[in-house]
Motif scaffolding. Structure first.
Motif, PDB file in Angstrom:
ATOM      1  N   ILE A  90       0.838  -1.203   0.000  1.00  0.00           N
ATOM      2  CA  ILE A  90       0.000   0.000   0.000  1.00  0.00           C
ATOM      3  C   ILE A  90       0.870   1.248   0.000  1.00  0.00           C
ATOM      4  O   ILE A  90       0.587   2.224  -0.716  1.00  0.00           O
ATOM      5  N   ALA A  91       1.931   1.243   0.795  1.00  0.00           N
ATOM      6  CA  ALA A  91       2.831   2.404   0.819  1.00  0.00           C
ATOM      7  C   ALA A  91       3.474   2.627  -0.555  1.00  0.00           C
ATOM      8  O   ALA A  91       3.618   3.761  -1.017  1.00  0.00           O
ATOM      9  N   GLY A  92       3.829   1.538  -1.226  1.00  0.00           N
ATOM     10  CA  GLY A  92       4.417   1.676  -2.560  1.00  0.00           C
ATOM     11  C   GLY A  92       3.433   2.260  -3.558  1.00  0.00           C
ATOM     12  O   GLY A  92       3.794   3.104  -4.389  1.00  0.00           O
ATOM     13  N   MET A  93       2.146   1.829  -3.477  1.00  0.00           N
ATOM     14  CA  MET A  93       1.137   2.398  -4.376  1.00  0.00           C
ATOM     15  C   MET A  93       0.951   3.890  -4.092  1.00  0.00           C
ATOM     16  O   MET A  93       0.866   4.706  -5.018  1.00  0.00           O
ATOM     17  N   ARG A  94       0.885   4.250  -2.816  1.00  0.00           N
ATOM     18  CA  ARG A  94       0.674   5.653  -2.465  1.00  0.00           C
ATOM     19  C   ARG A  94       1.838   6.511  -2.957  1.00  0.00           C
ATOM     20  O   ARG A  94       1.629   7.604  -3.520  1.00  0.00           O
ATOM     21  N   GLU A  95       3.045   6.049  -2.769  1.00  0.00           N
ATOM     22  CA  GLU A  95       4.192   6.836  -3.207  1.00  0.00           C
ATOM     23  C   GLU A  95       4.273   6.919  -4.721  1.00  0.00           C
ATOM     24  O   GLU A  95       4.684   7.947  -5.287  1.00  0.00           O
ATOM     25  N   ARG A  96       3.886   5.863  -5.402  1.00  0.00           N
ATOM     26  CA  ARG A  96       3.882   5.893  -6.869  1.00  0.00           C
ATOM     27  C   ARG A  96       2.867   6.931  -7.375  1.00  0.00           C
ATOM     28  O   ARG A  96       3.129   7.676  -8.315  1.00  0.00           O
ATOM     29  N   VAL A  97       1.691   6.985  -6.730  1.00  0.00           N
ATOM     30  CA  VAL A  97       0.658   7.950  -7.140  1.00  0.00           C
ATOM     31  C   VAL A  97       1.098   9.371  -6.800  1.00  0.00           C
ATOM     32  O   VAL A  97       0.943  10.295  -7.611  1.00  0.00           O
ATOM     33  N   GLU A  98       1.659   9.572  -5.606  1.00  0.00           N
ATOM     34  CA  GLU A  98       2.098  10.913  -5.219  1.00  0.00           C
ATOM     35  C   GLU A  98       3.234  11.413  -6.099  1.00  0.00           C
ATOM     36  O   GLU A  98       3.365  12.620  -6.324  1.00  0.00           O
ATOM     37  N   ALA A  99       4.048  10.500  -6.614  1.00  0.00           N
ATOM     38  CA  ALA A  99       5.119  10.909  -7.518  1.00  0.00           C
ATOM     39  C   ALA A  99       4.575  11.511  -8.804  1.00  0.00           C
ATOM     40  O   ALA A  99       5.248  12.306  -9.473  1.00  0.00           O
ATOM     41  N   LEU A 100       3.345  11.130  -9.159  1.00  0.00           N
ATOM     42  CA  LEU A 100       2.689  11.687 -10.356  1.00  0.00           C
ATOM     43  C   LEU A 100       1.697  12.785  -9.986  1.00  0.00           C
ATOM     44  O   LEU A 100       0.826  13.134 -10.794  1.00  0.00           O
ATOM     45  N   ALA A 101       1.840  13.345  -8.761  1.00  0.00           N
ATOM     46  CA  ALA A 101       0.979  14.439  -8.282  1.00  0.00           C
ATOM     47  C   ALA A 101      -0.476  14.009  -8.217  1.00  0.00           C
ATOM     48  O   ALA A 101      -1.384  14.815  -8.421  1.00  0.00           O
ATOM     49  N   GLY A 102      -0.705  12.721  -7.911  1.00  0.00           N
ATOM     50  CA  GLY A 102      -2.069  12.217  -7.821  1.00  0.00           C
ATOM     51  C   GLY A 102      -2.532  12.061  -6.386  1.00  0.00           C
ATOM     52  O   GLY A 102      -1.873  12.497  -5.439  1.00  0.00           O
ATOM     53  N   GLY A 111     -15.866  -5.780   1.959  1.00  0.00           N
ATOM     54  CA  GLY A 111     -14.719  -5.719   1.077  1.00  0.00           C
ATOM     55  C   GLY A 111     -13.957  -4.406   1.179  1.00  0.00           C
ATOM     56  O   GLY A 111     -14.205  -3.568   2.056  1.00  0.00           O
ATOM     57  N   VAL A 112     -13.013  -4.259   0.281  1.00  0.00           N
ATOM     58  CA  VAL A 112     -12.083  -3.123   0.279  1.00  0.00           C
ATOM     59  C   VAL A 112     -12.123  -2.458  -1.089  1.00  0.00           C
ATOM     60  O   VAL A 112     -12.303  -3.127  -2.114  1.00  0.00           O
ATOM     61  N   VAL A 113     -11.928  -1.137  -1.102  1.00  0.00           N
ATOM     62  CA  VAL A 113     -11.815  -0.407  -2.355  1.00  0.00           C
ATOM     63  C   VAL A 113     -10.493   0.361  -2.345  1.00  0.00           C
ATOM     64  O   VAL A 113     -10.130   0.997  -1.360  1.00  0.00           O
ATOM     65  N   VAL A 114      -9.764   0.221  -3.443  1.00  0.00           N
ATOM     66  CA  VAL A 114      -8.520   0.978  -3.658  1.00  0.00           C
ATOM     67  C   VAL A 114      -8.819   1.987  -4.760  1.00  0.00           C
ATOM     68  O   VAL A 114      -9.252   1.616  -5.850  1.00  0.00           O
ATOM     69  N   ARG A 115      -8.606   3.257  -4.449  1.00  0.00           N
ATOM     70  CA  ARG A 115      -8.937   4.308  -5.405  1.00  0.00           C
ATOM     71  C   ARG A 115      -7.714   5.212  -5.607  1.00  0.00           C
ATOM     72  O   ARG A 115      -7.081   5.634  -4.645  1.00  0.00           O
ATOM     73  N   ALA A 116      -7.396   5.495  -6.888  1.00  0.00           N
ATOM     74  CA  ALA A 116      -6.260   6.369  -7.216  1.00  0.00           C
ATOM     75  C   ALA A 116      -6.682   7.331  -8.326  1.00  0.00           C
ATOM     76  O   ALA A 116      -7.357   6.923  -9.289  1.00  0.00           O
ATOM     77  N   TRP A 117      -6.297   8.577  -8.177  1.00  0.00           N
ATOM     78  CA  TRP A 117      -6.566   9.597  -9.201  1.00  0.00           C
ATOM     79  C   TRP A 117      -5.224  10.110  -9.720  1.00  0.00           C
ATOM     80  O   TRP A 117      -4.385  10.585  -8.957  1.00  0.00           O
ATOM     81  N   LEU A 118      -5.020   9.995 -11.037  1.00  0.00           N
ATOM     82  CA  LEU A 118      -3.758  10.398 -11.653  1.00  0.00           C
ATOM     83  C   LEU A 118      -4.035  11.509 -12.659  1.00  0.00           C
ATOM     84  O   LEU A 118      -4.670  11.272 -13.687  1.00  0.00           O
ATOM     85  N   PRO A 119      -3.582  12.737 -12.387  1.00  0.00           N
ATOM     86  CA  PRO A 119      -3.795  13.822 -13.358  1.00  0.00           C
ATOM     87  C   PRO A 119      -2.926  13.625 -14.586  1.00  0.00           C
ATOM     88  O   PRO A 119      -1.821  13.079 -14.503  1.00  0.00           O
ATOM     89  N   LEU A 120      -3.441  14.062 -15.715  1.00  0.00           N
ATOM     90  CA  LEU A 120      -2.682  13.947 -16.956  1.00  0.00           C
ATOM     91  C   LEU A 120      -1.686  15.077 -17.035  1.00  0.00           C
ATOM     92  O   LEU A 120      -1.997  16.234 -16.744  1.00  0.00           O
ATOM     93  N   ARG A 121      -0.480  14.754 -17.461  1.00  0.00           N
ATOM     94  CA  ARG A 121       0.569  15.760 -17.652  1.00  0.00           C
ATOM     95  C   ARG A 121       0.983  15.738 -19.107  1.00  0.00           C
ATOM     96  O   ARG A 121       1.609  14.782 -19.572  1.00  0.00           O
ATOM     97  N   ARG A 122       0.640  16.784 -19.805  1.00  0.00           N
ATOM     98  CA  ARG A 122       0.997  16.877 -21.216  1.00  0.00           C
ATOM     99  C   ARG A 122       2.217  17.767 -21.354  1.00  0.00           C
ATOM    100  O   ARG A 122       2.321  18.807 -20.712  1.00  0.00           O
ATOM    101  N   THR A 123       3.133  17.386 -22.199  1.00  0.00           N
ATOM    102  CA  THR A 123       4.311  18.181 -22.499  1.00  0.00           C
ATOM    103  C   THR A 123       4.290  18.566 -23.961  1.00  0.00           C
ATOM    104  O   THR A 123       3.527  18.025 -24.757  1.00  0.00           O
TER     105      THR A 123
END
Length: 462
Positions: free
Chosen positions: A405-417, A429-441
């Motif tokens: 879980i810590a690895g998932m959180r850090e991976r998402v935070e690295a992408l500003a999510g 049950g359990v729900v895992v939710r992640a929001w990843l903003p799009l970064r266009r260059t």
């Protein structure tokens, strides 16, 4: 060269240039003064001598009167009197006043003026006695210039010394905090202990101290985070090694034993002439080898997740589901994901989140149904993995804990999510939710958007 030395050298250079400029102005003014004084002195002397000889017309002894007139100019500071005969020989000469201070020859040469000579017209009574002349002598006037310049330079020297002393003291006081800051930066370079600067002193340095302290705190946080990541990485690697060892032991080990037994049986049957049993044993061996090949392929797929992502995010997720279906055939899987790439970084992050969420759900939750939803929009990507398993044990056990879980959180935070994990609302049950903003260059092409693909895998018991 230090900043302090540079500032002091600059101030000294400016002072010297100013002194040179002032010396040039003083020179021209002094030269004009000497010339004006000589002109005035010889003009006054000529009038005085002319008046004196006019009064001498009644004198019974003109020669004595000329001697007295020459003596009248003794001690004069600017004019010297000469009495010469008709042949140019000096009969009498006055003695000018001497400067009260010795003047250097080089200084006298700088301001020396050409001698001006004036011949005073003598009345007829002095006929045959020669001629009377006046000559300028600038030595005393140059001596006054020397005194003025000497006094001025002395005052300027003392003033410059005082100013330089004050400037040096102020620089030491003003730049002293920079030495402390440099010492603190050197301590950061040499040691992991980050010092903290006291936020006192001039307002400008207080701002610098605050920035330094903020940088120090961020550096400490970064180092602590790196240590945690290193520990987590080591734990995850150890967990992966344990999983691989368990899979090899549980899946490959029995089939290797079966192959060994069947091979021994083939040799025994051949020795006893029971060749009819050999084809069946060979078929069993091939079946065992086929199973081991498929399992090894699955292991390689888990180890080389990037290769799976290269074939497409949806296919990579399908491969994950196939892997877990083979081990948990009673579980139903539902997938709702786009059938196109979201970008290399986003694809990789989404795949890792799904992979770790499935692993946690299957190993700890014992679910009967798992739903995977990947929703793409213009703002970003929403990833949800839901299961109907046992969820977290206790009130909050497991929430935010565990290296996965810590690895998932850090991976998402690295992408500003944003990342969250917790129990489902209104359902087990359990729900895992992640929001990843799009970064266009610059240079990125717009994604070709297609319809999401919905796949449902149902087993016989679902």
């Amino acid at each position: 060269m230090s900043l302090k030395s540079t500032l002091v050298a600059t101030i000294v250079a400016v002072a010297l240039i100013t002194l040179l400029f002032g010396a040039a102005i003083s020179y021209w003014r002094a030269l004009s003064k000497v010339e004006a004084e000589m002109q005035a002195a010889i003009a006054v002397g000529a009038r005085v001598a002319a008046n004196a000889v006019d009064d001498a017309e009644e004198s019974a002894d003109p020669s004595r009167r000329l001697h007295l007139l020459v003596g009248d100019f003794n001690g004069d500071r600017h004019v010297r009197a000469l009495w010469q005969d008709s042949g140019g020989r000096t009969i009498a000469e006055s003695v000018p006043a001497q400067p009260h201070r010795d003047i250097p020859d080089w200084f006298y040469d700088i301001f020396d003026q050409p001698e001006r000579t004036v011949q005073v017209e003598l009345p007829p009574v002095f006929d045959g006695l020669g001629k009377f002349m006046l000559q300028t002598d600038s030595r005393n006037e140059i001596g006054e210039v020397w005194d003025d310049i000497w006094n001025t330079l002395t005052i300027l020297g003392l003033l410059c010394s005082l100013v330089l002393g004050c400037v040096y003291w102020l620089l030491n006081r003003a730049l002293g905090p920079l030495d402390s800051l440099a010492t603190a930066l050197d301590a950061i370079y040499k040691s992991s202990d980050v010092p903290r600067m006291p936020e006192i002193g001039p307002a400008e340095f207080v701002q610098v101290y605050r920035g330094f302290n903020a940088m120090s705190e961020r550096l400490q946080e970064t180092e602590a985070k790196n240590r945690r990541l290193t520990e987590q990485l080591a734990a995850v690697q150890e967990e992966e090694r344990a999983d691989l060892a368990r899979d090899l032991h549980d899946e490959i080990g029995p089939f290797l034993f079966s192959v060994d037994v069947d091979a021994a049986s083939i040799a025994h049957s051949f020795d006893n002439g029971k060749t009819a049993e050999i084809p069946a044993r060979v078929a069993t061996i091939r079946e065992s080898v086929g199973h081991m090949q498929r399992h090894v392929k699955e292991l390689l797929g888990r180890l080389r997740s990037q290769a799976l992502v290269d074939v497409g995010l949806l296919d990579a997720v399908d491969n994950l589901i196939e892997f877990w279906e083979a081990r948990y055939p009673a579980v139903a899987f539902k997938v709702d994901a786009p059938d196109y790439s979201l970008g290399a970084a986003i694809d990789q992050a989404v795949f890792r989140i799904v992979q770790e969420s499935l692993s946690n759900a299957m190993r700890h939750g014992r679910p009967t149904r798992v739903e995977i939803e990947i929703e793409d929009s213009d703002e970003g990507v929403l990833v949800e993995v839901r299961d109907d398993g046992h969820g977290f044990e206790g009130a909050s056990a497991g929430v935010g804990s565990g290296f996965g879980i810590a690895g998932m959180r850090e991976r998402v935070e690295a992408l500003a999510g944003e990342f969250e994990v917790g129990p489902r609302t209104g359902a087990p049950g359990v729900v895992v939710r992640a929001w990843l903003p799009l970064r266009r260059t610059a240079g990125d092409e717009p994604r070709k958007r297609k319809q999401s693909v919905k796949r449902t895998t149902l087993n016989a018991q679902a």
